[in-house]
Design an enzyme around this catalytic site. Structure first.
Site, PDB file in Angstrom:
ATOM      1  CG  ASP A 457      -2.096   0.696   1.369  1.00  0.00           C
ATOM      2  OD1 ASP A 457      -2.274   1.538   0.244  1.00  0.00           O
ATOM      3  OD2 ASP A 457      -3.040   0.840   2.107  1.00  0.00           O
ATOM      4  CG  MET A 458       2.569   5.014  -1.624  1.00  0.00           C
ATOM      5  SD  MET A 458       2.107   6.748  -1.871  1.00  0.00           S
ATOM      6  CE  MET A 458       1.757   6.662  -3.550  1.00  0.00           C
ATOM      7  CG  ASP A 519      -9.609   2.620  -0.323  1.00  0.00           C
ATOM      8  OD1 ASP A 519      -9.059   1.415  -0.491  1.00  0.00           O
ATOM      9  OD2 ASP A 519      -8.970   3.544   0.509  1.00  0.00           O
TER      10      ASP A 519
HETATM   11  C1  DGJ Z   1      -5.779   2.156   1.964  1.00  0.00           C
HETATM   12  C2  DGJ Z   1      -6.152   0.688   1.329  1.00  0.00           C
HETATM   13  O1  DGJ Z   1      -6.718   1.261  -0.012  1.00  0.00           O
HETATM   14  C3  DGJ Z   1      -7.190   0.024   2.016  1.00  0.00           C
HETATM   15  O2  DGJ Z   1      -7.695  -0.956   1.223  1.00  0.00           O
HETATM   16  C4  DGJ Z   1      -6.611  -0.354   3.459  1.00  0.00           C
HETATM   17  O3  DGJ Z   1      -5.749  -1.249   2.947  1.00  0.00           O
HETATM   18  C5  DGJ Z   1      -6.210   0.938   4.071  1.00  0.00           C
HETATM   19  N1  DGJ Z   1      -5.051   1.717   3.239  1.00  0.00           N
HETATM   20  C6  DGJ Z   1      -5.308   0.542   5.232  1.00  0.00           C
HETATM   21  O4  DGJ Z   1      -4.713   1.474   6.049  1.00  0.00           O
END
Ligand code: DGJ
Length: 691
Positions: A457-458, A519
């Site tokens: 993730d970032m 998301d």
């Molecule tokens: C952002 C991601 O898009 C989510 O799916 C999740 O992994 C969160 N970060 C976790 O902090």
């Protein structure tokens, strides 16, 4: 194939012709489009004498540089459109380029530290500056899918040079009426399609956020009545795709690094490589999509062949509040439902229940998980599932041990206040010690625990880097780590993520096996997000999860069926608390997963149709079609849905209704569907060819 005769260079295959001419040592682009057999100067432009114009040695006085289709234009000599290159030496920003040589390379050279497509013969054109003596090498490769890749390399001679602006490709296109298609959006509302007439003047799609960004995708399609020319970049940082639509209707189209946030010092005899541009020449948007999908899978994206496991991600069920008890409950139920991979998302190393602390430390919180990651991995494997773990390797928390030990890891311009994002900073990936730190940390986990999958993730845009060079070096550093980690652990599946789809681009998918699309898992919004993303990306690269209602991002209530239908043609996952499912939902979920498993490995195409998606076997013997009806509306009760991808010569039967239709009938007349009093309604049609 390439023909070089009488100062005409014609590169072509069954789908594309690319024609260059050399005139008075200037390299000009005369044609780019569907294939022609030979070029007989038909595209030479008409010139007429006019005022407020420039004249040039060796050229007819009526010819202005402002009208000539330069292959790699520079500024300051009478071409007032956007340049492809600007360099400066001791504060003087000036250069000029003359043709030097053309050569066909049997093997396309890879780009050092940058993702680039495999295979193919490559045309290398060399231009030279007559005074500074540096060279620009332009590389073009044609692929059978109707794709051209292009990049540029600057080879410095013996002076210190600053590159102020350098593009991967510049395409001068004939006068025509053009429409511009692109994708724009936001976090959790990515990839919205827009199509507008290309206005005269300069139009630019770009990012300055240090990533390809959810705001503007690095994709554009220029649509003329004759063809579509689409472009994207195998790059994940600040990019620009720029159009200069001149007063005659001609278009100069460029793609490359964004000069607003880029500059580069090139020492004597050093080389600079641009990212690779990917140009798609197609007859229409559907063909463009198929060409992108095939090209990406065959020549650019990760070649590691992984299963498309149905996953359960812990995020929306637990957020930061992970515990062994909660995981156990999910895992037990997941196994029974047919889930194959459990991904433990954020929270496992946080001291608290938010994003405020510990980012970068990766010391498991044993109050939450007493047996550590070993315990979770064991538990998941004992339930015959694969185990995945979340990291945000590029970030460092404001409150973390890592920042206390290594404040120098954070990019920072001394004297200025640092800019936070989600209580964290990015690590300075341009530094070797930072890259080593990330590699050691990740390898430590992968060597010690049985981890089958990493979610990378970032979660914040770039800031405080202080120079355009560092912003680009960050991305080069990221690619170096991704190359190293994915090669060292070829059996591990890597999923890219950046707050959803904030860094979803061909560069990341060169390394990552798949990418989290957004998301936003709301079925209604997903439809537009998937429409946008699947214009370019093959379905197996796009993560799509079924989540609970009310949806956590939109609070919308959508039917279970629609949530599954919107996910089932992509990389299916679930992101909800399985213990909250009713018996009926559990039973349905089990059936859904079994159905997904029966279609996921089809050798099939994803086609966008009238209000939905089709997943059609390449031999057209079977298809699954998902149609979307956003709002109950009796006015639409007479609507017909035309199916595109079937064989008109074959007959099909509908597996659910057992009705028979001709393929021609479904394509030409279409299906009319029962009016259902439900909003956000989807219909899944499963067709099999007879005989
Ligand atoms: C952002 C991601 O898009 C989510 O799916 C999740 O992994 C969160 N970060 C976790 O902090």
């Amino acid at each position: 194939m390439i023909d070089i005769t009488n100062d005409i260079i014609h590169m072509h295959n069954d789908h594309i012709s690319l024609v260059f001419t050399i005139e008075n040592k200037r390299l000009l682009m005369r044609y780019l489009g569907k294939p022609i057999r030979h070029y007989h100067q038909s595209l030479n432009l008409q010139h007429y004498k006019r005022e407020f114009n420039t004249q040039h040695e060796g050229f007819d006085p009526k010819v202005s540089f402002d009208d000539l289709p330069f292959v790699y234009p520079v500024a300051g000599h009478g071409d007032y459109r956007i340049p492809a290159l600007q360099v400066s030496v001791n504060g003087t920003a000036f250069c000029d380029l003359y043709f030097k040589s053309a050569k066909l390379l049997n093997h396309k050279p890879a780009l050092p530290h940058l993702p680039s497509a495999r295979d193919g013969e490559c045309l290398a054109l060399v231009l030279e500056d007559p005074y500074l003596h540096f060279e620009i090498h332009l590389y073009y490769t044609l692929y059978p899918e109707g794709i051209i890749t292009a990049s540029a390399m600057l080879v410095n001679s013996d002076q210190d040079l600053t590159i102020d602006h350098i593009q991967s490709v510049s395409l001068d296109l004939s006068a025509d009426s053009y429409k511009l298609m692109s994708l724009y959006g936001l976090h959790a509302k990515e990839a919205n399609l827009q199509e507008v007439p290309l206005s005269h003047g300069i139009t630019r799609l770009s990012s300055t956020r240090g990533c390809s960004s959810p705001h503007t995708s690095d994709f554009a399609a220029l649509i003329s009545p004759h063809q579509v020319i689409a472009i994207t970049l195998a790059y994940s940082g600040n990019f620009a795709i720029t159009f200069d639509h001149d007063s005659f209707g001609k278009v100069r189209m460029q793609a490359g690094l964004n000069s607003d946030t880029f500059s580069w010092h090139l020492a004597p005899h050093e080389r600079f490589y641009t990212p690779e541009a990917i140009i798609n020449i197609a007859s229409d948007i559907d063909t463009m999509t198929q060409q992108f999908h095939t090209f990406f899978q065959e020549h650019l994206f990760s070649t590691r062949h992984h299963e498309r496991y149905v996953l359960l991600n812990s995020w929306e069920a637990m957020y930061y509040d992970v515990s062994m008890t909660r995981i156990l409950k999910q895992v037990e139920k997941a196994q029974d439902l047919g889930i194959e991979l459990f991904v433990l998302d954020d929270g496992w190393f946080r001291k608290g229940l938010s994003s405020h602390d510990s980012m970068g430390d990766y010391q498991v919180n044993t109050n939450k998980l007493p047996d550590g990651i070993t315990g979770v991995a064991k538990l998941v494997h004992a339930h015959h599932m694969k185990f995945g773990l979340w990291f945000e390797p590029e970030a460092i928390g404001k409150i973390s041990q890592l920042i206390t030990d290594h404040p120098e890891y954070v990019p920072h311009v001394p004297g200025y206040t640092l800019t936070q994002g989600r209580h964290e900073y990015l690590l300075d990936l341009s530094r070797q010690d930072v890259r080593d730190h990330i590699m050691t940390m990740l390898s430590g986990y992968l060597d010690t625990h049985q981890i089958d999958y990493i979610k990378w993730d970032m979660n914040r845009p770039m800031s405080d880097v202080g120079s355009g060079e560092k912003a680009h070096r960050y991305i080069l550093g990221l690619y170096e780590i991704l190359e190293a980690i994915t090669s060292r652990y070829p059996e591990v599946i890597f999923e890219g993520c950046a707050s959803g789809g904030a860094r979803l681009d061909p560069g990341m998918l060169y390394y990552m096996d798949q990418n989290w699309s957004s998301d936003n898992t709301d079925a209604h919004d997903r439809y537009t997000i998937e429409q946008g993303l699947s214009l370019l990306y093959p379905p197996k690269t796009l993560g799509a999860h079924v989540s609970t209602v009310p949806n956590h991002q939109t609070a919308r209530l959508t039917p279970w069926e629609s949530r599954f239908h919107m996910a089932c043609l992509f990389n299916l996952g679930y992101e909800l608390d399985l213990t909250q499912l009713s018996d009926q939902e559990s039973a349905q979920m089990k059936k859904d997963i079994a159905f997904y498993k029966s279609i996921r490995y089809w050798d099939a195409r994803l086609i966008q149709c009238d209000q939905g998606f089709e997943w059609v076997k390449k031999d057209q013997s079977e298809a699954v079609i998902v149609l979307y009806v956003p709002l109950y509306n009796p006015l639409l009760s007479q609507k017909r849905y035309r199916i595109k991808g079937l064989n008109p010569q074959l007959d099909y039967y509908d597996v659910q209704t057992q009705k028979y239709y001709g393929g021609d009938e479904l394509c030409q007349i279409g299906l009319s569907l029962p009016l259902v009093r439900e909003d956000f309604h989807t219909i899944l049609i499963h067709l099999k060819a007879i005989g």
